[in-house]
Structures are given as structure tokens and as C-alpha cells.
Write an enzyme that holds these catalytic residues in place. Structure first.
Site, PDB file in Angstrom:
ATOM      1  N   SER A  47       0.833  -1.216   0.000  1.00 59.44           N
ATOM      2  CA  SER A  47       0.000   0.000   0.000  1.00 59.44           C
ATOM      3  C   SER A  47       0.863   1.261   0.000  1.00 59.44           C
ATOM      4  CB  SER A  47      -0.958   0.010   1.198  1.00 59.44           C
ATOM      5  OG  SER A  47      -0.271   0.234   2.416  1.00 59.44           O
ATOM      6  N   HIS A  48       2.159   1.125   0.303  1.00 58.24           N
ATOM      7  CA  HIS A  48       3.055   2.293   0.243  1.00 58.24           C
ATOM      8  C   HIS A  48       4.330   1.957  -0.519  1.00 58.24           C
ATOM      9  CE1 HIS A  48       0.081   3.559   3.100  1.00 58.24           C
ATOM     10  NE2 HIS A  48       0.441   4.798   2.824  1.00 58.24           N
ATOM     11  N   HIS A 120       3.179  14.441   2.429  1.00 56.43           N
ATOM     12  CA  HIS A 120       3.455  13.207   3.161  1.00 56.43           C
ATOM     13  C   HIS A 120       2.545  12.100   2.686  1.00 56.43           C
ATOM     14  CE1 HIS A 120       4.245  10.432   6.335  1.00 56.43           C
ATOM     15  NE2 HIS A 120       5.003  11.293   7.006  1.00 56.43           N
ATOM     16  N   PHE A 121       3.125  11.008   2.252  1.00 51.56           N
ATOM     17  CA  PHE A 121       2.270   9.893   1.823  1.00 51.56           C
ATOM     18  C   PHE A 121       2.839   8.554   2.264  1.00 51.56           C
ATOM     19  CE2 PHE A 121       5.678   9.992  -1.040  1.00 51.56           C
ATOM     20  CZ  PHE A 121       5.929   8.654  -1.276  1.00 51.56           C
ATOM     21  N   PHE A 179       0.533   1.490  12.092  1.00 47.68           N
ATOM     22  CA  PHE A 179      -0.781   1.268  11.484  1.00 47.68           C
ATOM     23  C   PHE A 179      -1.511   2.574  11.245  1.00 47.68           C
ATOM     24  CE2 PHE A 179      -1.249   0.188  16.116  1.00 47.68           C
ATOM     25  CZ  PHE A 179      -1.971   1.307  16.529  1.00 47.68           C
ATOM     26  N   GLU A 188      -4.650   0.725   0.782  1.00 48.54           N
ATOM     27  CA  GLU A 188      -5.109  -0.661   0.716  1.00 48.54           C
ATOM     28  C   GLU A 188      -6.445  -0.719  -0.039  1.00 48.54           C
ATOM     29  OE1 GLU A 188      -3.076  -2.975   2.071  1.00 48.54           O
ATOM     30  OE2 GLU A 188      -4.411  -4.582   1.396  1.00 48.54           O
ATOM     31  N   SER A 308       5.447  -6.569  12.640  1.00 53.57           N
ATOM     32  CA  SER A 308       6.638  -6.451  11.779  1.00 53.57           C
ATOM     33  C   SER A 308       7.290  -7.789  11.456  1.00 53.57           C
ATOM     34  CB  SER A 308       7.705  -5.488  12.324  1.00 53.57           C
ATOM     35  OG  SER A 308       7.230  -4.169  12.244  1.00 53.57           O
ATOM     36  N   ARG A 311       6.791  -8.480   7.959  1.00 54.19           N
ATOM     37  CA  ARG A 311       7.613  -7.547   7.170  1.00 54.19           C
ATOM     38  C   ARG A 311       9.078  -8.007   7.123  1.00 54.19           C
ATOM     39  NH1 ARG A 311       9.517  -2.842   8.194  1.00 54.19           N
ATOM     40  NH2 ARG A 311       8.996  -2.749  10.404  1.00 54.19           N
TER      41      ARG A 311
HETATM   42  P1  NDP Z   1      -1.729  -3.209   8.701  1.00 57.65           P
HETATM   43  O1  NDP Z   1      -3.078  -3.331   9.286  1.00 57.65           O
HETATM   44  O2  NDP Z   1      -1.413  -4.076   7.532  1.00 57.65           O
HETATM   45  O3  NDP Z   1      -0.595  -3.494   9.804  1.00 57.65           O
HETATM   46  C1  NDP Z   1      -0.507  -2.708  10.932  1.00 57.65           C
HETATM   47  C2  NDP Z   1       0.561  -3.218  11.877  1.00 57.65           C
HETATM   48  O4  NDP Z   1       0.062  -4.359  12.556  1.00 57.65           O
HETATM   49  C3  NDP Z   1       1.859  -3.652  11.235  1.00 57.65           C
HETATM   50  O5  NDP Z   1       2.926  -3.293  12.087  1.00 57.65           O
HETATM   51  C4  NDP Z   1       1.698  -5.165  11.139  1.00 57.65           C
HETATM   52  O6  NDP Z   1       2.922  -5.883  11.090  1.00 57.65           O
HETATM   53  C5  NDP Z   1       0.948  -5.460  12.403  1.00 57.65           C
HETATM   54  N1  NDP Z   1       0.152  -6.667  12.315  1.00 57.65           N
HETATM   55  C6  NDP Z   1      -0.694  -7.043  11.329  1.00 57.65           C
HETATM   56  N2  NDP Z   1      -1.256  -8.234  11.618  1.00 57.65           N
HETATM   57  C7  NDP Z   1      -0.743  -8.624  12.814  1.00 57.65           C
HETATM   58  C8  NDP Z   1      -0.921  -9.758  13.649  1.00 57.65           C
HETATM   59  N3  NDP Z   1      -1.747 -10.728  13.299  1.00 57.65           N
HETATM   60  N4  NDP Z   1      -0.229  -9.834  14.797  1.00 57.65           N
HETATM   61  C9  NDP Z   1       0.622  -8.843  15.155  1.00 57.65           C
HETATM   62  N5  NDP Z   1       0.829  -7.736  14.413  1.00 57.65           N
HETATM   63  C10 NDP Z   1       0.150  -7.635  13.262  1.00 57.65           C
HETATM   64  O7  NDP Z   1      -1.405  -1.710   8.284  1.00 57.65           O
HETATM   65  P2  NDP Z   1      -2.334  -0.475   7.907  1.00 57.65           P
HETATM   66  O8  NDP Z   1      -3.135  -0.782   6.678  1.00 57.65           O
HETATM   67  O9  NDP Z   1      -3.061   0.019   9.079  1.00 57.65           O
HETATM   68  O10 NDP Z   1      -1.179   0.598   7.531  1.00 57.65           O
HETATM   69  C11 NDP Z   1      -0.267   0.293   6.475  1.00 57.65           C
HETATM   70  C12 NDP Z   1       0.736   1.401   6.311  1.00 57.65           C
HETATM   71  O11 NDP Z   1       0.118   2.564   5.824  1.00 57.65           O
HETATM   72  C13 NDP Z   1       1.499   1.808   7.558  1.00 57.65           C
HETATM   73  O12 NDP Z   1       2.878   1.592   7.274  1.00 57.65           O
HETATM   74  C14 NDP Z   1       1.210   3.306   7.723  1.00 57.65           C
HETATM   75  O13 NDP Z   1       2.316   4.083   8.138  1.00 57.65           O
HETATM   76  C15 NDP Z   1       0.822   3.678   6.313  1.00 57.65           C
HETATM   77  N6  NDP Z   1      -0.042   4.855   6.310  1.00 57.65           N
HETATM   78  C16 NDP Z   1       0.468   6.068   5.958  1.00 57.65           C
HETATM   79  C17 NDP Z   1      -0.337   7.189   5.957  1.00 57.65           C
HETATM   80  C18 NDP Z   1       0.211   8.544   5.653  1.00 57.65           C
HETATM   81  O14 NDP Z   1      -0.543   9.503   5.668  1.00 57.65           O
HETATM   82  N7  NDP Z   1       1.471   8.723   5.418  1.00 57.65           N
HETATM   83  C19 NDP Z   1      -1.750   7.115   6.301  1.00 57.65           C
HETATM   84  C20 NDP Z   1      -2.165   5.792   6.712  1.00 57.65           C
HETATM   85  C21 NDP Z   1      -1.345   4.703   6.687  1.00 57.65           C
HETATM   86  P3  NDP Z   1       3.367  -6.566   9.677  1.00 57.65           P
HETATM   87  O15 NDP Z   1       3.722  -5.419   8.778  1.00 57.65           O
HETATM   88  O16 NDP Z   1       4.532  -7.435  10.012  1.00 57.65           O
HETATM   89  O17 NDP Z   1       2.182  -7.335   9.184  1.00 57.65           O
HETATM   90  O1  PYC Z   2      -2.829   5.018   2.681  1.00 62.99           O
HETATM   91  O2  PYC Z   2      -4.170   6.091   4.037  1.00 62.99           O
HETATM   92  C1  PYC Z   2      -3.227   6.055   3.242  1.00 62.99           C
HETATM   93  C2  PYC Z   2      -2.507   7.296   2.969  1.00 62.99           C
HETATM   94  C3  PYC Z   2      -2.978   8.559   3.039  1.00 62.99           C
HETATM   95  C4  PYC Z   2      -1.959   9.391   2.673  1.00 62.99           C
HETATM   96  C5  PYC Z   2      -0.892   8.610   2.387  1.00 62.99           C
HETATM   97  N1  PYC Z   2      -1.233   7.328   2.576  1.00 62.99           N
END
Ligand code: NDP
Ligand code: PYC
Length: 346
Positions: A47-48, A120-121, A179, A188, A308, A311
Site C-alpha cells: 500500500s506504500h 506526506h504519503f 498502522f 489498501e 513487523s 515484514r
Molecule cells: P496493517 O493493518 O497491515 O498493519 C498494521 C501493523 O500491525 C503492522 O505493524 C503489522 O505488522 C501489524 N500486524 C498485522 N497483523 C498482525 C498480527 N496478526 N499480529 C501482530 N501484528 C500484526 O497496516 P495499515 O493498513 O493500518 O497501515 C499500512 C501502512 O500505511 C502503515 O505503514 C502506515 O504508516 C501507512 N499509512 C500512511 C499514511 C500517511 O498519511 N502517510 C496514512 C495511513 C497509513 P506486519 O507489517 O509485520 O504485518
Molecule cells: O494510505 O491512508 C493512506 C494514505 C494517506 C496518505 C498517504 N497514505
């Protein structure tokens, strides 16, 4: 594996950097972006990952980010390190502020990095991992743009507001979670849309506020926070700390400024860093890093996985086999390399 190609992380970083520089970004901006995007792709964070390259160029083409911005660092003997990103991307601004943040944290026990005026993304784990690499714990957070309804409401107001934490582990990969405070990242949902898949229930409502599993309707409506009112409260905290408190945009203001969700949002970011050994003082209960190991081992000992872990497994796989891109992903990068910014629709 049919219809895929693979590149080493270094080769893909160079390739993405060349695409971005060819599209009009300064080389330092392009390289900082490429490092983060390729790290995402390497770690299986699609997703990123590289799909974001087109969005970066689209934002640049629309004049919504400065491709040649040079971040300006402001630091002194206090706990707050500031970087003015100058309307450029956050990634180079973070790299600019990191050494001073580490130095201030080691000196004072805790310090903060405030980044202002950045587009920021990207994912935040990259940043807290950078802190753990210096033996520090860290928290990173930022608003986004208004696409998420607060719990109990149906109108987009909050952002997907990511929240990340990192803790250093002696001799091993750090404990890191990262997250969105929405059920998932917006990226996503975009990937579900592109692959024609229905969303799971409970992720979003449509523009009329009705629950939806249609990605198009979700993107046009409002996403939901994770954990109902709990995620909503954490998301609101991020708006306050990393928006209003640091004198930068909230998610609603970011969307008002941008006028659309087609481009990457502009706002600020807050990163907090802690030196665990300084906090433990005399350490009468023992070294905090060693004590943390007991806790983390006990989690894994129950059969639970640490955040992580997926990851890091993906990272090891990429180191062994290269980063695998689908035919479509590779074709898109090749196209952007050939056509540059002219090939990007606004
Ligand atoms: P996920 O729901 O995929 O994962 C969130 C976290 O939970 C990760 O650290 C993941 O580790 C962990 N995780 C997932 N499943 C489990 C499990 N079963 N047990 C333990 N830990 C678990 O991520 P999101 O969709 O919420 O976010 C994805 C990315 O989007 C993030 O990196 C976030 O920074 C980015 N983002 C950026 C934004 C921006 O504005 N810049 C806005 C919103 C999101 P693992 O990776 O190992 O699965
Ligand atoms: O995936 O939610 C997101 C997001 C928003 C801005 C950058 N990433």
C-alpha cells in the site's frame, strides 16, 4: 513464477530514483523518496510501495509539492528539533532532522522532531526503525486528509492518521508496529479497487453513510476508524499533537488546501524519541532493554506473532530473491521512466 520480474533492492532504488528525478524532482528528494518506497516494496508493504510513484509525479505536475525543496533544519540546546520541509516531501526532511534528533535525545533523554510544510504519503515504520538503529525508542504520527469518519459519525473529517512505535532489541530486529488509525490504510482500499476485489465489511460507508464493500463507494464515502471510538480517539489525538500543536494542517485543512484526494496531502509530522537507558535511571530493576526481551519473548512464547514479523520475513525473502514485481507493476515503472511527467494524468 510467471509474469513477474525481480530486481535487487539497490537496483530498484536506483531505478525509482531515476524515474522521479526524470520526472522533475531534485536528486536528493528523488533519492529519499526512492529509499522509502522501495523499502516498502521490499518488506511487502504494497500500500506504500512502488504504486505510489505515479501519485508522486501527479502531485508534482499539479504544482501541489515543490520538487526542488531544500529542507531547513533548526536546532538548539532544547528538546525540539524543527525541520521546515519547504513544501517538499517529508522523507528528505526526516533524513535532514534525524541526526539532530538522535543527538538531542541522547543528551536530554527525550526529544521531538517537528516537520512542517511537507507533502506526506509514506509509511512511518521506516522512521521509527531509523531511531531504533540508534538504540532509541520512537513514536511517529501525522494527520493525512479528511477521509475518515469519527466513530458515531459518517462524514469524512479525520485522516487515516498513521501511528508507529519502535523499540530497539539488542542483537535483533526491533519491535515495531505501524498502522493507520482507520481500519486499513486508504492505499489498501485503492489496491482492492485496482484488482476488482470487494472490501471486507466494516471498513467504510458510502457517500450516503451506508455500510459498503465497494471500494469505489468507500473512496467516495468515508472510511471507518479501527476499534470504533478507541481508534477515533487516537486519530483525534494525532490531529491535535501533529496538526494543531505543531502549527500545521489538520486533515480537514489539508483536504481544503489540496481540494481533492487525487494528490498526496500536505501537513506536518511529529516524531518523539526516547533513550530507554536514560529513563531507567539507576536501573534498579535491571537494564530496560533486557527486561523488554522477557516481555517480547513471552508474547512469542504463547504462539502470538510480533508486529513487523511478516515484514521482516518479506525483507529476508527480498534479500534472497530480489524484489518481485508483477508484469503490470514493472510495465508501469518502465512507462513512467520513458514518458516522465508527460505520461501522468493530473
Ligand atoms: P496493517 O493493518 O497491515 O498493519 C498494521 C501493523 O500491525 C503492522 O505493524 C503489522 O505488522 C501489524 N500486524 C498485522 N497483523 C498482525 C498480527 N496478526 N499480529 C501482530 N501484528 C500484526 O497496516 P495499515 O493498513 O493500518 O497501515 C499500512 C501502512 O500505511 C502503515 O505503514 C502506515 O504508516 C501507512 N499509512 C500512511 C499514511 C500517511 O498519511 N502517510 C496514512 C495511513 C497509513 P506486519 O507489517 O509485520 O504485518
Ligand atoms: O494510505 O491512508 C493512506 C494514505 C494517506 C496518505 C498517504 N497514505
Amino acid at each position: 513464477m510467471p509474469n513477474t520480474s525481480s530486481m535487487t533492492p539497490n537496483a530498484l532504488t536506483g531505478f525509482v530514483s531515476d524515474i522521479l528525478a526524470g520526472g522533475g524532482l531534485s536528486r536528493p528528494q528523488a533519492e529519499a523518496l526512492a529509499r522509502v518506497i522501495v523499502a516498502g516494496e521490499r518488506d511487502g508493504c504494497k500500500s506504500h510501495g512502488v504504486y505510489r510513484v505515479e501519485g508522486i509525479l501527479r502531485t508534482l505536475k499539479a504544482g501541489k509539492v515543490r520538487g526542488d525543496a531544500v529542507p531547513v533544519l533548526q536546532t538548539g540546546d532544547g528538546a525540539i528539533v524543527r525541520v521546515d520541509a519547504g513544501g517538499g516531501f517529508s522523507n528528505l526532511a526526516f533524513e535532514t532532522g534525524l541526526p539532530a534528533l538522535v543527538e538531542r535525545t541522547r543528551t536530554l533523554g527525550l526529544a521531538a522532531l517537528v516537520i512542517n510544510d511537507c507533502t506526506h504519503f509514506s509509511a512511518l515504520w521506516h522512521e521509527v526503525e531509523a531511531l531504533t538503529g540508534h538504540g532509541l525508542a520512537g513514536i511517529a504520527m501525522c494527520p493525512s486528509y479528511a477521509t475518515v469518519a469519527p466513530a458515531g459519525g459518517v462524514e469524512p473529517l479525520l485522516g487515516t492518521n498513521p501511528f508507529a512505535f519502535g523499540w530497539p532489541r539488542p542483537g535483533g530486529a526491533p519491535y515495531v508496529f505501524d498502522f493507520a488509525t482507520s481500519v486499513v490504510a486508504r492505499g489498501e482500499i485503492e489496491l482492492y479497487r485496482r484488482s476488482g476485489r470487494e472490501l471486507p465489511e466494516g471498513w467504510a460507508v458510502d457517500a450516503q453513510g451506508r455500510p459498503t464493500t465497494d471500494p469505489e463507494a468507500a473512496l467516495a464515502g468515508a472510511m471507518l476508524t479501527f476499534g470504533s471510538y478507541k481508534g477515533s480517539a487516537i486519530s483525534t489525538m494525532i490531529e491535535l499533537l501533529a496538526g494543531t500543536m505543531i502549527d500545521d494542517f489538520t486533515s480537514r485543512e489539508a483536504l481544503d488546501w489540496l481540494g481533492t484526494t487525487k494528490y498526496a496531502p500536505k501537513h506536518g509530522e511529529l516524531i518523539l524519541a526516547f533513550d530507554p537507558k536514560r529513563f531507567a535511571g539507576a536501573g534498579s530493576k535491571g537494564n530496560p532493554l533486557d527486561r523488554a526481551e522477557i516481555l517480547l519473548d513471552a508474547i512469542v512464547g504463547q504462539g502470538a506473532r510480533l508486529p513487523s514479523q511478516r515484514r521482516y520475513t518479506a525483507r529476508a525473502r527480498s534479500a534472497e530473491n530480489g524484489i518481485v514485481l508483477s508484469e503490470q507493476e514493472r510495465a508501469e515503472l518502465d512507462r513512467l521512466m520513458r514518458e516522465g511527467i508527460a505520461g501522468v494524468t493530473e
